[in-house]
Motif scaffolding. Structure first.
Motif, PDB file in Angstrom:
ATOM      1  N   LEU A 230       0.768  -1.023   0.004  1.00  0.00           N
ATOM      2  CA  LEU A 230      -0.040  -0.029  -0.060  1.00  0.00           C
ATOM      3  C   LEU A 230       0.888   1.300   0.166  1.00  0.00           C
ATOM      4  N   GLY A 231       1.847   1.119   0.590  1.00  0.00           N
ATOM      5  CA  GLY A 231       2.824   2.322   0.610  1.00  0.00           C
ATOM      6  C   GLY A 231       3.356   2.719  -0.789  1.00  0.00           C
ATOM      7  N   LEU A 232       3.724   1.721  -1.400  1.00  0.00           N
ATOM      8  CA  LEU A 232       4.180   1.812  -2.819  1.00  0.00           C
ATOM      9  C   LEU A 232       3.100   2.265  -3.704  1.00  0.00           C
ATOM     10  N   ASN A 233       1.770   1.781  -3.741  1.00  0.00           N
ATOM     11  CA  ASN A 233       0.734   2.111  -4.253  1.00  0.00           C
ATOM     12  C   ASN A 233       0.558   3.705  -3.903  1.00  0.00           C
ATOM     13  N   SER A 234       0.572   4.130  -2.724  1.00  0.00           N
ATOM     14  CA  SER A 234       0.630   5.664  -2.494  1.00  0.00           C
ATOM     15  C   SER A 234       1.294   6.333  -3.148  1.00  0.00           C
TER      16      SER A 234
ATOM     17  N   GLY B  67     -10.495   7.229   9.076  1.00  0.00           N
ATOM     18  CA  GLY B  67      -9.328   6.919   8.201  1.00  0.00           C
ATOM     19  C   GLY B  67      -9.789   7.715   7.003  1.00  0.00           C
ATOM     20  N   ASN B  68     -10.821   7.221   6.412  1.00  0.00           N
ATOM     21  CA  ASN B  68     -11.386   7.907   5.029  1.00  0.00           C
ATOM     22  C   ASN B  68     -11.521   9.546   4.922  1.00  0.00           C
ATOM     23  N   LEU B  69     -11.787   9.959   6.219  1.00  0.00           N
ATOM     24  CA  LEU B  69     -11.611  11.787   6.543  1.00  0.00           C
ATOM     25  C   LEU B  69     -10.394  11.969   6.203  1.00  0.00           C
ATOM     26  N   GLY B  70      -9.223  11.485   6.939  1.00  0.00           N
ATOM     27  CA  GLY B  70      -7.849  12.025   6.674  1.00  0.00           C
ATOM     28  C   GLY B  70      -7.595  11.581   5.490  1.00  0.00           C
ATOM     29  N   GLY B  71      -7.928  10.503   4.628  1.00  0.00           N
ATOM     30  CA  GLY B  71      -7.595  10.471   3.197  1.00  0.00           C
ATOM     31  C   GLY B  71      -7.877  11.294   2.393  1.00  0.00           C
ATOM     32  N   PHE B  72      -9.487  11.878   2.641  1.00  0.00           N
ATOM     33  CA  PHE B  72      -9.811  12.924   1.789  1.00  0.00           C
ATOM     34  C   PHE B  72      -9.284  14.200   1.881  1.00  0.00           C
ATOM     35  N   ILE B  73      -8.804  14.458   3.081  1.00  0.00           N
ATOM     36  CA  ILE B  73      -8.397  15.888   3.180  1.00  0.00           C
ATOM     37  C   ILE B  73      -7.178  15.872   2.798  1.00  0.00           C
ATOM     38  N   THR B  74      -6.153  14.762   2.873  1.00  0.00           N
ATOM     39  CA  THR B  74      -4.731  14.911   2.306  1.00  0.00           C
ATOM     40  C   THR B  74      -4.580  14.872   0.745  1.00  0.00           C
ATOM     41  N   PHE B  75      -5.673  14.148   0.071  1.00  0.00           N
ATOM     42  CA  PHE B  75      -5.653  14.095  -1.389  1.00  0.00           C
ATOM     43  C   PHE B  75      -6.239  15.643  -1.587  1.00  0.00           C
ATOM     44  N   ALA B  76      -7.174  16.050  -1.270  1.00  0.00           N
ATOM     45  CA  ALA B  76      -7.932  17.192  -1.760  1.00  0.00           C
ATOM     46  C   ALA B  76      -6.753  18.548  -1.387  1.00  0.00           C
TER      47      ALA B  76
ATOM     48  N   ALA C 122       0.922   9.882   5.183  1.00  0.00           N
ATOM     49  CA  ALA C 122      -0.421  10.049   5.635  1.00  0.00           C
ATOM     50  C   ALA C 122      -1.421   9.106   4.632  1.00  0.00           C
ATOM     51  N   ILE C 123      -1.114   9.145   3.286  1.00  0.00           N
ATOM     52  CA  ILE C 123      -1.726   8.102   2.618  1.00  0.00           C
ATOM     53  C   ILE C 123      -1.652   6.856   2.770  1.00  0.00           C
ATOM     54  N   VAL C 124      -0.541   6.441   3.291  1.00  0.00           N
ATOM     55  CA  VAL C 124      -0.275   4.891   3.711  1.00  0.00           C
ATOM     56  C   VAL C 124      -1.231   4.723   4.747  1.00  0.00           C
ATOM     57  N   GLY C 125      -1.075   5.547   5.690  1.00  0.00           N
ATOM     58  CA  GLY C 125      -2.036   5.297   6.842  1.00  0.00           C
ATOM     59  C   GLY C 125      -3.409   5.260   6.583  1.00  0.00           C
ATOM     60  N   PHE C 126      -3.849   6.237   5.840  1.00  0.00           N
ATOM     61  CA  PHE C 126      -5.188   6.100   5.292  1.00  0.00           C
ATOM     62  C   PHE C 126      -5.740   4.728   4.670  1.00  0.00           C
ATOM     63  N   MET C 127      -4.737   4.337   3.779  1.00  0.00           N
ATOM     64  CA  MET C 127      -5.129   3.032   2.958  1.00  0.00           C
ATOM     65  C   MET C 127      -5.110   1.794   3.938  1.00  0.00           C
ATOM     66  N   VAL C 128      -4.295   1.798   4.994  1.00  0.00           N
ATOM     67  CA  VAL C 128      -4.065   0.798   5.889  1.00  0.00           C
ATOM     68  C   VAL C 128      -5.168   0.599   6.686  1.00  0.00           C
ATOM     69  N   ALA C 129      -5.643   1.957   7.275  1.00  0.00           N
ATOM     70  CA  ALA C 129      -6.811   2.123   8.381  1.00  0.00           C
ATOM     71  C   ALA C 129      -8.103   1.630   7.445  1.00  0.00           C
ATOM     72  N   ALA C 130      -8.202   2.296   6.086  1.00  0.00           N
ATOM     73  CA  ALA C 130      -9.382   1.957   5.594  1.00  0.00           C
ATOM     74  C   ALA C 130      -9.712   0.476   4.850  1.00  0.00           C
ATOM     75  N   THR C 131      -8.586  -0.381   5.072  1.00  0.00           N
ATOM     76  CA  THR C 131      -8.792  -1.939   4.411  1.00  0.00           C
ATOM     77  C   THR C 131      -8.480  -2.795   5.595  1.00  0.00           C
ATOM     78  N   SER C 132      -8.185  -2.265   6.569  1.00  0.00           N
ATOM     79  CA  SER C 132      -7.806  -3.289   7.880  1.00  0.00           C
ATOM     80  C   SER C 132      -9.039  -3.949   8.473  1.00  0.00           C
ATOM     81  N   GLY C 133      -8.782  -5.061   9.005  1.00  0.00           N
ATOM     82  CA  GLY C 133      -9.560  -5.780   9.860  1.00  0.00           C
ATOM     83  C   GLY C 133     -10.808  -6.239   9.253  1.00  0.00           C
ATOM     84  N   LEU C 134     -10.877  -6.362   7.945  1.00  0.00           N
ATOM     85  CA  LEU C 134     -12.322  -6.785   7.050  1.00  0.00           C
ATOM     86  C   LEU C 134     -11.802  -8.126   6.299  1.00  0.00           C
ATOM     87  N   PRO C 135     -12.689  -8.978   6.146  1.00  0.00           N
ATOM     88  CA  PRO C 135     -12.495 -10.073   5.317  1.00  0.00           C
ATOM     89  C   PRO C 135     -12.421  -9.956   4.106  1.00  0.00           C
TER      90      PRO C 135
END
Length: 465
Positions: free
Chosen positions: A134-138, A265-274, A370-383
């Protein structure tokens, strides 16, 4: 990583980079495109807006389609559509033909991006390997948006604006050849009925939101079309939220948004991208209209941002492993906000470009962390069977953020005076920094469940969190 995982990662990163480039590759070339095809000056903005509207508005719906049809299938369909649309755009002979190609490119992006991100998360187990991927993707997403403007200018100057489209065709063809051999879709497909009312409400609501903000950026928030579109967006999205709470198989279960890792996580991601996309826009205006640099000099100055993005992508997973997702996301936003605030002191002399290069370099490190943190937070703990939904939400956050950041800051600068005025650009950069710093504070205080199980086993996130 295994050899196969490295090949999968390379394929998916190349596709994500290409999609990010498409957001900004035509921005520099818009006047040339308009002159070549006979666009009215007032209609030029639709070359960018038509793409952003579709890419942002349909992402969540197409991400959910991937749960029903299969992520690999959606990825391949979207990539084929992107190749065809890019070819049509490169061969366009009229404004309507070009705009149709941009709409198709936006729809293809809405299909490929969540499918590709979902395939990425399911190809790597949750923990250090996924964080690294996810870091490389970011890095690819952030560097792609930044380098798109540079690449668009170079292609236009050396060859033709048409190559801003045609460059996608061989890349899409190569991905289509390799993807069936490398990509596997391990998640079970969704068997319930698609939530049609929710799909209609959220798609039309996002379209109205992006259109309203874009219109406000051009005409000001007092424009009746902008106000009507924003009001319609609020009504539609509130209706969507209420409908999801009553549907037996909702497009977006409201419970998933109540998870702190997903919501904050998505709030943080939205702000950093925008705010980062709008910073690139504002600095481009500053360098070209205030300091009077040409397109190549502007690109080289902003190239420091790309180098910072690479370092941020390499550091992000390590920062998460050391301090957890919450501190990584909040800390990245803090660094981005502080070094955006530094730019408020910019002057009109050419010597200030060194401050631009230095501040954007360090700020980009924080941005990508911040993007890496957002991506990890937004996709973790889910099947795995919910990864399509999670990555669809994350991708929607990214694309709505990129689509909205520039027009919002354009409106701020316009209200402060003029887009070419140093004073107005300073005001807009100050607002940009303030928004990011407020987001950093909110994430730091609210994202309490934000540490990954792999990084800190003692703080696993329960499934019901």
């Amino acid at each position: 990583m295994t050899r196969r995982q490295l090949l999968v990662l390379g394929l998916l990163l190349a596709s994500q980079f290409m999609l990010a480039v498409d957001f900004s590759i035509l921005n520099v070339a818009l006047p040339t495109v308009g002159a070549g095809l006979g666009f009215a000056e007032a209609d030029l903005q639709w070359i960018a807006t038509s793409f952003a509207l579709c890419a942002a508005g349909f992402t969540l719906l197409f991400g959910r389609f991937g749960d029903y049809l299969g992520r690999r299938r959606m990825f391949l369909i979207g990539m084929a559509a992107l190749g065809v649309a890019s070819l049509v755009g490169g061969l366009a002979t009229s404004p309507s033909m070009l705009l149709a190609a941009r709409v198709a490119q936006g729809l293809a992006t809405a299909a490929v991006t969540p499918a590709g991100l979902s395939l990425l998360t399911t190809s790597f187990p949750e923990g250090p390997l996924r964080s690294r991927a996810l870091g490389l993707n970011s890095v690819m997403m952030s560097a792609g948006f930044t380098s798109g403007a540079i690449l668009g200018g170079v292609l236009t100057d050396l060859l033709s604006w048409r190559w801003a489209f045609l460059v996608n065709v061989p890349v899409a063809a190569l991905v289509l050849v390799l993807a069936p051999m490398l990509l596997t879709d391990t998640a079970d497909r969704e068997r319930s009925r698609l939530d049609v009312p929710g799909s209609v409400l959220v798609t039309t609501g996002l379209l109205a939101l992006v259109y309203g903000v874009t219109r406000a950026g051009e005409e000001g928030f007092s424009d009746p079309w902008a106000g009507s579109a924003l009001l319609a967006a609020v009504v539609l999205l509130v209706a969507f939220w209420r409908a999801e709470g009553r549907h037996s198989h909702p497009l977006v279960p409201t419970a998933i948004l109540r998870r702190r890792t997903i919501g904050w996580g998505n709030l943080g991601g939205f702000i950093t991208f925008a705010m980062e996309s709008s910073q690139v826009f504002l600095l481009t205006l500053y360098l070209q209209h205030v300091v009077s640099l040409d397109a190549l000099q502007t690109g080289l100055t902003l190239g420091a941002m790309g180098l910072g993005a690479i370092i941020g992508g390499a550091c992000g997973p390590r920062v998460i492993a050391a301090v957890g997702v919450r501190r990584a996301l909040a800390g990245g936003l803090l660094v981005q906000g502080v070094f955006t605030a530094v730019l408020v002191v910019l002057g009109a002399a050419t010597g200030w470009i060194w401050l631009v290069a230095g501040a954007t370099f360090v700020g980009a490190i924080g941005h990508v962390c911040a993007i890496v943190g957002f991506m990890v937070a937004a996709t973790s703990g889910l099947p795995d069977h919910e990864q399509g939904l999670a990555t669809g939400l994350a991708t929607m956050t990214q694309q709505v953020g990129v689509a909205m950041g520039v027009p919002v800051m354009s409106a701020v600068a316009t209200m402060a005076g003029s887009l070419e005025s140093l004073t107005s650009l300073r005001v807009a950069l100050g607002v940009d920094a303030a928004v990011v710093l407020v987001a950093a504070l909110l994430v730091a205080t609210q994202l309490r469940a934000g540490r990954t199980a792999a990084a800190e086993p003692q703080e696993r996130v329960p499934a019901s969190a």
